[in-house]
Design a protein around this motif. Sequence first.
Motif, mmCIF file in Angstrom:
data_model
loop_
_atom_site.group_PDB
_atom_site.id
_atom_site.type_symbol
_atom_site.label_atom_id
_atom_site.label_comp_id
_atom_site.label_asym_id
_atom_site.label_seq_id
_atom_site.Cartn_x
_atom_site.Cartn_y
_atom_site.Cartn_z
ATOM 1 N N GLY A 1 0.816 -1.213 0.000
ATOM 2 C CA GLY A 1 0.000 0.000 0.000
ATOM 3 C C GLY A 1 0.845 1.256 0.000
ATOM 4 N N ALA A 2 1.904 1.276 0.793
ATOM 5 C CA ALA A 2 2.781 2.447 0.846
ATOM 6 C C ALA A 2 3.550 2.615 -0.454
ATOM 7 C CB ALA A 2 3.753 2.313 2.013
ATOM 8 N N GLY A 3 3.984 1.517 -1.024
ATOM 9 C CA GLY A 3 4.756 1.589 -2.268
ATOM 10 C C GLY A 3 3.926 1.958 -3.476
ATOM 11 N N SER A 4 2.644 1.603 -3.453
ATOM 12 C CA SER A 4 1.802 1.874 -4.612
ATOM 13 C C SER A 4 1.067 3.199 -4.514
ATOM 14 C CB SER A 4 0.790 0.738 -4.800
ATOM 15 O OG SER A 4 -0.088 0.688 -3.686
ATOM 16 N N GLY A 5 1.118 3.836 -3.351
ATOM 17 C CA GLY A 5 0.472 5.133 -3.203
ATOM 18 C C GLY A 5 -0.945 5.076 -2.670
ATOM 19 N N TYR A 6 -1.463 3.905 -2.363
ATOM 20 C CA TYR A 6 -2.826 3.789 -1.841
ATOM 21 C C TYR A 6 -2.897 3.973 -0.330
ATOM 22 C CZ TYR A 6 -4.323 2.217 -6.394
ATOM 23 O OH TYR A 6 -4.607 2.163 -7.727
ATOM 24 N N GLY A 7 -1.780 3.931 0.352
ATOM 25 C CA GLY A 7 -1.749 4.145 1.789
ATOM 26 C C GLY A 7 -1.454 2.860 2.541
ATOM 27 N N ALA A 8 -0.567 2.960 3.516
ATOM 28 C CA ALA A 8 -0.165 1.792 4.291
ATOM 29 C C ALA A 8 -1.304 1.265 5.149
ATOM 30 C CB ALA A 8 1.032 2.145 5.165
ATOM 31 N N LYS A 9 -2.161 2.146 5.657
ATOM 32 C CA LYS A 9 -3.264 1.705 6.520
ATOM 33 C C LYS A 9 -4.250 0.826 5.760
ATOM 34 C CE LYS A 9 -3.090 5.637 9.639
ATOM 35 N NZ LYS A 9 -3.822 6.803 10.149
ATOM 36 N N LYS A 10 -4.636 1.262 4.572
ATOM 37 C CA LYS A 10 -5.570 0.460 3.764
ATOM 38 C C LYS A 10 -4.942 -0.877 3.374
ATOM 39 C CE LYS A 10 -8.036 4.325 1.713
ATOM 40 N NZ LYS A 10 -8.321 5.049 0.472
ATOM 41 N N GLY A 11 -3.697 -0.834 2.966
ATOM 42 C CA GLY A 11 -3.007 -2.064 2.581
ATOM 43 C C GLY A 11 -2.875 -3.031 3.739
ATOM 44 N N ALA A 12 -2.558 -2.511 4.934
ATOM 45 C CA ALA A 12 -2.428 -3.367 6.114
ATOM 46 C C ALA A 12 -3.762 -3.990 6.481
ATOM 47 C CB ALA A 12 -1.868 -2.576 7.285
ATOM 48 N N LEU A 13 -4.833 -3.229 6.383
ATOM 49 C CA LEU A 13 -6.160 -3.751 6.719
ATOM 50 C C LEU A 13 -6.571 -4.871 5.769
ATOM 51 C CD1 LEU A 13 -8.635 -3.426 8.530
ATOM 52 C CD2 LEU A 13 -9.502 -1.771 6.890
ATOM 53 N N ILE A 14 -6.387 -4.646 4.497
ATOM 54 C CA ILE A 14 -6.741 -5.669 3.505
ATOM 55 C C ILE A 14 -5.827 -6.889 3.656
ATOM 56 C CG2 ILE A 14 -6.784 -6.178 1.024
ATOM 57 C CD1 ILE A 14 -7.567 -3.188 0.651
ATOM 58 N N GLY A 15 -4.541 -6.659 3.838
ATOM 59 C CA GLY A 15 -3.590 -7.756 3.993
ATOM 60 C C GLY A 15 -3.859 -8.597 5.231
ATOM 61 N N THR A 16 -4.288 -7.944 6.322
ATOM 62 C CA THR A 16 -4.613 -8.683 7.549
ATOM 63 C C THR A 16 -5.758 -9.650 7.309
ATOM 64 O OG1 THR A 16 -3.856 -6.859 8.920
ATOM 65 C CG2 THR A 16 -5.318 -8.451 9.952
ATOM 66 N N GLY A 17 -6.795 -9.184 6.666
ATOM 67 C CA GLY A 17 -7.951 -10.047 6.391
ATOM 68 C C GLY A 17 -7.613 -11.209 5.478
ATOM 69 N N ILE A 18 -6.901 -10.921 4.422
ATOM 70 C CA ILE A 18 -6.528 -11.978 3.485
ATOM 71 C C ILE A 18 -5.553 -12.958 4.134
ATOM 72 C CG2 ILE A 18 -5.316 -12.448 1.315
ATOM 73 C CD1 ILE A 18 -6.544 -9.827 0.266
ATOM 74 N N GLY A 19 -4.587 -12.439 4.885
ATOM 75 C CA GLY A 19 -3.613 -13.307 5.551
ATOM 76 C C GLY A 19 -4.242 -14.194 6.608
ATOM 77 N N ALA A 20 -5.183 -13.643 7.381
ATOM 78 C CA ALA A 20 -5.863 -14.436 8.392
ATOM 79 C C ALA A 20 -6.713 -15.538 7.754
ATOM 80 C CB ALA A 20 -6.736 -13.535 9.268
ATOM 81 N N ALA A 21 -7.401 -15.196 6.684
ATOM 82 C CA ALA A 21 -8.213 -16.203 5.995
ATOM 83 C C ALA A 21 -7.330 -17.303 5.406
ATOM 84 C CB ALA A 21 -9.027 -15.544 4.895
ATOM 85 N N ALA A 22 -6.230 -16.912 4.792
ATOM 86 C CA ALA A 22 -5.330 -17.902 4.207
ATOM 87 C C ALA A 22 -4.709 -18.778 5.284
ATOM 88 C CB ALA A 22 -4.231 -17.219 3.402
ATOM 89 N N GLY A 23 -4.321 -18.184 6.408
ATOM 90 C CA GLY A 23 -3.754 -18.967 7.503
ATOM 91 C C GLY A 23 -4.751 -19.942 8.102
ATOM 92 N N ALA A 24 -6.004 -19.505 8.234
ATOM 93 C CA ALA A 24 -7.042 -20.388 8.760
ATOM 94 C C ALA A 24 -7.317 -21.545 7.816
ATOM 95 C CB ALA A 24 -8.314 -19.594 9.007
ATOM 96 N N ILE A 25 -7.375 -21.269 6.546
ATOM 97 C CA ILE A 25 -7.599 -22.332 5.553
ATOM 98 C C ILE A 25 -6.425 -23.307 5.559
ATOM 99 C CG2 ILE A 25 -7.749 -22.805 3.075
ATOM 100 C CD1 ILE A 25 -9.351 -20.143 2.863
ATOM 101 N N TYR A 26 -5.217 -22.763 5.680
ATOM 102 C CA TYR A 26 -4.044 -23.627 5.741
ATOM 103 C C TYR A 26 -4.095 -24.534 6.961
ATOM 104 C CZ TYR A 26 0.820 -25.098 6.015
ATOM 105 O OH TYR A 26 1.955 -25.840 6.087
ATOM 106 N N ASP A 27 -4.478 -23.964 8.115
ATOM 107 C CA ASP A 27 -4.562 -24.764 9.329
ATOM 108 C C ASP A 27 -5.621 -25.849 9.224
ATOM 109 O OD1 ASP A 27 -2.490 -23.639 10.696
ATOM 110 O OD2 ASP A 27 -3.743 -22.296 11.906
ATOM 111 N N ILE A 28 -6.744 -25.538 8.600
ATOM 112 C CA ILE A 28 -7.829 -26.512 8.460
ATOM 113 C C ILE A 28 -7.420 -27.675 7.576
ATOM 114 C CG2 ILE A 28 -10.144 -26.844 7.500
ATOM 115 C CD1 ILE A 28 -10.758 -23.966 8.452
ATOM 116 N N THR A 29 -6.747 -27.368 6.480
ATOM 117 C CA THR A 29 -6.379 -28.426 5.526
ATOM 118 C C THR A 29 -5.080 -29.125 5.869
ATOM 119 O OG1 THR A 29 -5.234 -26.827 4.104
ATOM 120 C CG2 THR A 29 -7.560 -27.237 3.646
ATOM 121 N N LYS A 30 -4.382 -28.646 6.844
ATOM 122 C CA LYS A 30 -3.068 -29.212 7.218
ATOM 123 C C LYS A 30 -3.205 -30.543 7.902
ATOM 124 C CE LYS A 30 0.608 -27.701 10.187
ATOM 125 N NZ LYS A 30 1.120 -26.597 10.917
#
Length: 77
Positions: free
Chosen positions: A48-77
């Motif tokens: 977000g900071a590198g692309s100009g959209y803002g670090a806060k927005k990027g962190a918020l979106i990344g947190t949601g996607i990362g948490a979902a991916a981690g949960a799916i990984y844990d379930i299928t592991k």
Amino acid sequence: MMTKENAAMNKLSKTIALPGLLIVALTTTACGTVGGAAVGAGAGAAVGAGSGYGAKKGALIGTGIGAAAGAIYDITK
């Protein structure tokens, strides 16, 4: 004052540092929900900071996607 050269170098350094940061983060976390959220937040903030959209927005979106991916990984592991 930020000049064009400084802005370009700042963006370039963030772009180069991102893959290295992701590799280090993925090797040190267990890729659970919390680990995925933390990695996603860091990566999202950097993108977000590198692309100009803002670090806060990027962190918020990344947190949601990362948490979902981690949960799916844990379930299928």
